[in-house]
Write a protein that holds these residues in place. Structure first.
Motif, PDB file in Angstrom:
ATOM      1  N   ALA A   1      -8.051   5.919   7.631  1.00 40.97           N
ATOM      2  CA  ALA A   1      -8.896   5.948   6.328  1.00 40.97           C
ATOM      3  C   ALA A   1      -8.646   4.527   5.715  1.00 40.97           C
ATOM      4  CB  ALA A   1      -8.602   7.120   5.761  1.00 40.97           C
ATOM      5  N   LEU A   2      -7.176   4.179   5.544  1.00 40.80           N
ATOM      6  CA  LEU A   2      -6.856   2.946   5.090  1.00 40.80           C
ATOM      7  C   LEU A   2      -7.561   1.685   5.828  1.00 40.80           C
ATOM      8  CD1 LEU A   2      -3.206   3.479   4.359  1.00 40.80           C
ATOM      9  CD2 LEU A   2      -4.811   3.211   2.657  1.00 40.80           C
ATOM     10  N   ALA A   3      -7.683   1.784   7.077  1.00 39.31           N
ATOM     11  CA  ALA A   3      -8.451   0.798   7.840  1.00 39.31           C
ATOM     12  C   ALA A   3      -9.823   0.626   7.303  1.00 39.31           C
ATOM     13  CB  ALA A   3      -8.234   0.821   9.064  1.00 39.31           C
TER      14      ALA A   3
ATOM     15  N   PRO B   1      -5.280   0.806  -7.388  1.00 41.11           N
ATOM     16  CA  PRO B   1      -5.835  -0.412  -6.459  1.00 41.11           C
ATOM     17  C   PRO B   1      -6.387   0.108  -5.159  1.00 41.11           C
ATOM     18  CG  PRO B   1      -3.755  -0.922  -7.727  1.00 41.11           C
ATOM     19  CD  PRO B   1      -4.077   0.528  -7.914  1.00 41.11           C
ATOM     20  N   ILE B   2      -5.880   1.175  -4.759  1.00 43.64           N
ATOM     21  CA  ILE B   2      -6.355   1.781  -3.186  1.00 43.64           C
ATOM     22  C   ILE B   2      -7.603   2.540  -3.451  1.00 43.64           C
ATOM     23  CG2 ILE B   2      -5.623   3.009  -1.073  1.00 43.64           C
ATOM     24  CD1 ILE B   2      -2.721   2.629  -1.929  1.00 43.64           C
TER      25      ILE B   2
ATOM     26  N   THR C   1       0.907  -1.246  -0.069  1.00 44.07           N
ATOM     27  CA  THR C   1       0.174   0.001  -0.115  1.00 44.07           C
ATOM     28  C   THR C   1       0.633   1.423  -0.001  1.00 44.07           C
ATOM     29  OG1 THR C   1      -1.704  -1.009   1.237  1.00 44.07           O
ATOM     30  CG2 THR C   1      -1.843   1.332   1.352  1.00 44.07           C
ATOM     31  N   ARG C   2       1.788   1.406   0.769  1.00 42.50           N
ATOM     32  CA  ARG C   2       2.708   2.440   0.865  1.00 42.50           C
ATOM     33  C   ARG C   2       3.455   2.729  -0.257  1.00 42.50           C
ATOM     34  NH1 ARG C   2       3.689   6.970   0.939  1.00 42.50           N
ATOM     35  NH2 ARG C   2       5.545   8.224   1.871  1.00 42.50           N
ATOM     36  N   ARG C   3       3.953   1.718  -0.928  1.00 36.16           N
ATOM     37  CA  ARG C   3       4.666   1.883  -2.108  1.00 36.16           C
ATOM     38  C   ARG C   3       3.757   2.446  -3.294  1.00 36.16           C
ATOM     39  NH1 ARG C   3       7.001  -3.249  -0.456  1.00 36.16           N
ATOM     40  NH2 ARG C   3       5.519  -4.301  -1.831  1.00 36.16           N
ATOM     41  N   LEU C   4       2.674   1.804  -3.440  1.00 37.28           N
ATOM     42  CA  LEU C   4       1.793   2.150  -4.540  1.00 37.28           C
ATOM     43  C   LEU C   4       1.366   3.826  -4.129  1.00 37.28           C
ATOM     44  CD1 LEU C   4      -0.688  -0.527  -4.605  1.00 37.28           C
ATOM     45  CD2 LEU C   4       0.782   0.115  -6.336  1.00 37.28           C
ATOM     46  N   VAL C   5       1.179   4.087  -2.909  1.00 42.83           N
ATOM     47  CA  VAL C   5       1.038   5.736  -2.785  1.00 42.83           C
ATOM     48  C   VAL C   5       2.132   6.687  -2.897  1.00 42.83           C
ATOM     49  CG1 VAL C   5       0.389   7.513  -0.838  1.00 42.83           C
ATOM     50  CG2 VAL C   5      -0.897   5.091  -1.065  1.00 42.83           C
TER      51      VAL C   5
ATOM     52  N   SER D   1     -13.048  10.034   1.325  1.00 48.22           N
ATOM     53  CA  SER D   1     -12.485   8.873   1.870  1.00 48.22           C
ATOM     54  C   SER D   1     -11.670   9.375   3.139  1.00 48.22           C
ATOM     55  CB  SER D   1     -11.668   8.010   1.088  1.00 48.22           C
ATOM     56  OG  SER D   1     -10.620   8.825   0.547  1.00 48.22           O
ATOM     57  N   ARG D   2     -11.347  10.546   3.035  1.00 50.78           N
ATOM     58  CA  ARG D   2     -10.281  11.256   4.138  1.00 50.78           C
ATOM     59  C   ARG D   2      -8.851  10.630   4.393  1.00 50.78           C
ATOM     60  NH1 ARG D   2     -12.972  14.395   7.974  1.00 50.78           N
ATOM     61  NH2 ARG D   2     -15.445  14.210   7.801  1.00 50.78           N
ATOM     62  N   LEU D   3      -8.498  10.116   3.135  1.00 52.52           N
ATOM     63  CA  LEU D   3      -7.078   9.535   3.030  1.00 52.52           C
ATOM     64  C   LEU D   3      -6.220  10.571   3.106  1.00 52.52           C
ATOM     65  CD1 LEU D   3      -8.008   7.001   0.289  1.00 52.52           C
ATOM     66  CD2 LEU D   3      -7.247   6.198   2.180  1.00 52.52           C
TER      67      LEU D   3
END
Length: 236
Positions: A223-225, A72-73, A4-8, A160-162
């Motif tokens: 937000a990810l959760a 994907p996220i 997830t962190r790599r994609l962001v 989504s408040r990401l």
């Protein structure tokens, strides 16, 4: 570092690369855009133009990367808007490449025309037509589409408040302003007026701020959760 962190991170870096490539590309193109007789000139700086074309192409590809990496996220929140973001980014890149081809064609025709002694008047007309094509791609691509990108990606991030809401709010405020400015330009109401600069500013700071935030901070963990992701999970 999780998937997830790599994609962001990748999406954020791609955003920053669009700035790193597009700004020098504009200045490298300057001779062919401002000199009507460039196509028949004897001392044209073709290497400079080709380098600008390469930077513009990299800008287009990086633009696609901003959407593909994060898709994907964000699709977990709104798949339709997320897919739309990928689509508008791809469309923007395709239009930009048309502009690149137009300017590279001027370089190729200048070299061929100089060698074969082609009629200068005809060559200048062709060159100016290709510059017009490039100018139109700048309007219909990176001039118009960033507003759609902001509406699609910004709405997902806002709901989504990401990221802090102030960041996508810049894009959501700037999108209608930019749309109005571009439409007014298409209709001949204004041409690079003060209103155009004002309309562009929120979108500029939206794209810069989201690129910096995703690169150095990442998405909000809570937000990810909510989306079924956390820093210990991989994106399915």
């Amino acid at each position: 570092m999780t998937t997830t962190r790599r994609l962001v991170l990748a999406s954020g870096v791609f955003y920053l690369l669009t700035f790193a490539f597009s700004i020098p590309a504009f200045f490298l193109y300057e001779p062919v855009l401002t000199d009507p007789g460039y196509i028949v000139s004897d001392g044209g700086d073709d290497t400079r133009i080709i380098l600008g074309a390469m930077f513009e192409m990299f800008t287009a590809l990086a633009g696609i990367g901003t959407a593909v990496a994060v898709y994907p996220i964000i699709r977990r929140h709104n798949q339709a808007a997320s897919l739309g973001f990928v689509t508008t980014r791809s469309y923007e890149a395709a239009v930009m490449i048309i502009g690149v081809i137009a300017l590279v064609s001027i370089v190729n025709l200048r070299q061929a025309g100089t060698a074969e002694g082609t009629d200068d008047t005809a060559m200048v007309a062709v060159g100016q037509a290709l510059v017009v094509v490039r100018d139109q791609t700048a309007i219909f691509g990176p001039g118009f589409v960033p507003a759609l990108n902001a509406l699609l990606f910004g709405s997902v991030l806002y709901r989504s408040r990401l990221v802090p809401r102030i960041i996508p709010a810049l894009g959501l405020i700037g999108a209608p302003l930019l749309l109005a400015s571009v439409l007014a330009r298409m209709l001949g109401v204004h041409d690079q007026s003060i209103f155009a600069a004002i309309a562009l500013a929120p979108i500029f700071f939206w794209e810069l701020s989201i690129g910096l935030w995703m690169t150095f901070k990442g998405f909000n963990r809570s937000a990810l959760a909510t989306l079924g992701l956390d820093e210990r999970e991989k994106v399915a």
